[in-house]
Design a protein around this motif. Structure first.
Motif, short mmCIF file in Angstrom:
data_model
loop_
_atom_site.label_atom_id
_atom_site.label_comp_id
_atom_site.label_asym_id
_atom_site.label_seq_id
_atom_site.Cartn_x
_atom_site.Cartn_y
_atom_site.Cartn_z
N UNK A 51 0.83 -1.21 0.00
CA UNK A 51 0.00 0.00 0.00
C UNK A 51 0.86 1.26 0.00
N UNK A 52 1.89 1.27 0.81
CA UNK A 52 2.82 2.40 0.84
C UNK A 52 3.47 2.59 -0.52
N UNK A 53 3.88 1.50 -1.14
CA UNK A 53 4.55 1.54 -2.44
C UNK A 53 3.65 2.16 -3.51
N UNK A 54 2.44 1.64 -3.64
CA UNK A 54 1.56 2.11 -4.71
C UNK A 54 0.95 3.48 -4.42
N UNK A 55 0.74 3.79 -3.14
CA UNK A 55 0.28 5.14 -2.81
C UNK A 55 1.34 6.18 -3.20
N UNK A 56 2.60 5.85 -2.97
CA UNK A 56 3.66 6.77 -3.37
C UNK A 56 3.73 6.91 -4.89
N UNK A 57 3.57 5.80 -5.59
CA UNK A 57 3.59 5.85 -7.06
C UNK A 57 2.48 6.76 -7.57
N UNK A 58 1.28 6.60 -7.04
CA UNK A 58 0.14 7.42 -7.49
C UNK A 58 0.38 8.90 -7.19
N UNK A 59 0.94 9.20 -6.02
CA UNK A 59 1.20 10.58 -5.64
C UNK A 59 2.30 11.20 -6.51
N UNK A 60 3.38 10.45 -6.72
CA UNK A 60 4.50 10.96 -7.52
C UNK A 60 4.12 11.19 -8.98
N UNK A 61 3.26 10.36 -9.51
CA UNK A 61 2.93 10.42 -10.95
C UNK A 61 1.85 11.44 -11.29
N UNK A 62 1.14 11.94 -10.29
CA UNK A 62 0.00 12.82 -10.56
C UNK A 62 0.39 14.06 -11.37
N UNK A 63 1.40 14.77 -10.93
CA UNK A 63 1.83 15.98 -11.63
C UNK A 63 2.36 15.70 -13.03
N UNK A 64 3.32 14.78 -13.17
CA UNK A 64 3.84 14.47 -14.50
C UNK A 64 2.76 14.04 -15.49
N UNK A 104 11.15 10.61 -3.75
CA UNK A 104 10.99 11.98 -4.25
C UNK A 104 11.51 12.05 -5.68
N UNK A 105 10.82 12.81 -6.51
CA UNK A 105 11.33 13.07 -7.85
C UNK A 105 12.42 14.13 -7.75
N UNK A 106 13.56 13.86 -8.34
CA UNK A 106 14.69 14.79 -8.26
C UNK A 106 15.64 14.54 -9.42
N UNK A 107 16.42 15.56 -9.75
CA UNK A 107 17.43 15.40 -10.79
C UNK A 107 18.53 14.48 -10.26
#
Length: 333
Positions: free
Chosen positions: A197-210, A260-263
Motif C-alpha cells: 500500500x505504501x509503495x503504490x500510494x507513493x507511485x500514485x502521488x508521484x505520478x499525478x503531476x507528470x 521523491x522526484x529529483x534530478x
C-alpha cells in the motif's frame, strides 16, 4: 474616469498571467478588448478578432485558453509552452540536467535508494496504447541498472486491491491486480517502503503531476522527445526515454523510505543519508541448461531476449535482467 477604463483591462491581464504562471510583461500591452487576440496553431501563429461583448461573456475555461495562447505568443515557445502554461507549470523551480546526456546506469550518490518512475504517453502498442497517459511503475535501479541498494519492505505481502492510478477499465480489475503484483515482486521488494500500500500510494502521488503535463503535451500533439522536454521545463526531471513511448523520471529515497522526484545531480542533497541496513540486490543465479521461467519468479539471468529463446515458458528478457514468462504485450505499462 481614465482609471476606471484601465483597471478592468489590467485586472483581466493580471488574471490571465496569474492563472497560467506568466509574468505580466509576457502578455501584449496594452491589453485592449478590441485588440487582436493571437492564438497558436502548430508551428506558427494566427490572429482572430474578438469583440468586447464576446470577451465579457467568456467562460473561465475560455479565459484560461486565451491566456495560454497569449503567453505562448509573447514568449515564442510554441505548442510545448502552451501545454506547460495550461497546467500552470511555466515557472518550474527545479533545475534538470540534460536528459540526453545520461548514461544507461543511474548513480545514487550518497542516497540509499534511487531509480526511475516510468510513465507512459499511451501512444505505444498493445497494453501500452490507451486514451490518456498512465503510470508504469517505480523501479529502484540495482545491479547493472544503477547503484541503488536493495532495501526490503517491512511487509512483503502482495497487493490485494487495485490502486487509483492503476485503475483501467480496458484492462479489467483482475488484469490490473496481476500487473500490480508483477510490479511489486519485481521492483517493490527493493524499494524500502513499509508495504504494498505504501509503495503504490507513493507511485500514485508521484505520478499525478507528470501525468497532467503529459496529458496536455499529448493534446498539443507533442512527440516523445518534446514531451520529455516539456516535463523537464515543468520541473519533472527526465532520466531517459524508453521503448513503447515511455519516459523515465529520476527519483530517490532517503532514511524514511519516502521517494521523491529529483534530478540525478541532486540525489545526495535531496535524499542523502545512510538509511536502513540494505540487503544485497538480487544476484543472478547460474543458468542451468534446462532453465525455465515460473510465474511471479525470476527466470534465468539475461542481457537480451536472445538469452531467453528456447527456455521453457520464457518469452523475453525483462528490465530486471532475468527471463520472464510475461510477454511485453501483456503489460499495460
Amino acid at each position: 474616469r481614465r482609471s476606471h477604463q484601465v483597471k478592468p483591462k489590467f485586472l483581466l491581464k493580471a488574471l490571465l498571467a496569474h492563472g497560467l504562471g506568466c509574468q505580466l510583461d509576457q502578455l501584449p500591452w496594452p491589453l485592449d478588448y478590441s485588440a487582436m487576440t493571437p492564438l497558436t496553431s502548430g508551428r506558427g501563429t494566427f490572429r482572430s478578432w474578438v469583440r468586447p461583448a464576446a470577451i465579457a461573456a467568456t467562460t473561465t475555461a475560455v479565459v484560461a485558453g486565451a491566456a495560454v495562447a497569449l503567453c505562448s505568443w509573447r514568449s515564442g515557445d510554441g505548442r510545448g509552452a502552451a501545454a506547460r502554461r495550461f497546467l500552470g507549470e511555466a515557472q518550474a523551480q527545479a533545475s534538470c540536467s540534460a536528459w540526453q546526456s545520461h548514461g544507461k546506469s543511474i548513480d545514487c550518490g550518497s542516497a540509499n535508494l534511487c531509480g526511475v518512475l516510468t510513465v507512459e504517453t499511451g501512444q505505444g502498442s498493445g497494453y501500452y496504447h490507451h486514451a490518456t497517459p498512465a503510470v508504469h511503475g517505480l523501479w529502484p535501479e540495482t545491479g547493472s541498472y544503477g547503484t541503488s541498494k536493495c532495501v526490503p519492505p517491512q511487509n512483503s505481502a502482495s497487493p490485494t486491491t487495485v490502486y487509483s492510478c492503476y485503475k483501467d477499465e480496458s484492462g479489467g480489475e483482475s488484469h490490473q491486480l496481476d500487473f500490480e503484483t508483477h510490479e511489486w515482486t519485481k521492483h517493490g521488494i527493493c524499494s524500502g517502503v513499509k508495504d504494498a500500500t505504501d509503495f503504490f500510494d507513493q507511485i500514485c502521488s508521484l505520478s499525478e503531476g507528470p501525468l497532467k503535463v503529459m496529458t496536455a503535451a499529448r493534446a498539443a500533439g507533442l512527440d516523445l522527445v518534446d514531451t520529455a522536454d516539456q516535463l523537464q521545463r515543468s520541473g519533472y526531471c527526465v532520466f531517459s526515454t524508453m521503448n513503447q513511448f515511455q519516459v523515465s523520471l529520476s527519483a530517490c529515497a532517503g532514511l524514511d523510505g519516502k521517494w521523491k522526484l529529483a534530478d540525478v545531480n541532486d540525489f545526495s542533497h535531496v535524499c542523502g543519508g545512510s538509511g536502513p541496513s540494505p540487503v544485497p540486490a538480487p544476484t543472478p543465479t547460474p543458468t542451468p541448461s534446462t532453465g525455465k521461467c515460473v510465474k511471479s519468479q525470476h527466470g534465468p539471468p539475461c542481457t537480451s531476449d536472445q538469452d531467453c529463446a528456447g527456455l521453457e515458458n520464457c518469452v523475453r528478457c525483462a528490465h530486471s535482467g532475468f527471463c520472464t514468462d510475461v510477454p511485453a504485450s501483456w503489460l499495460r505499462g
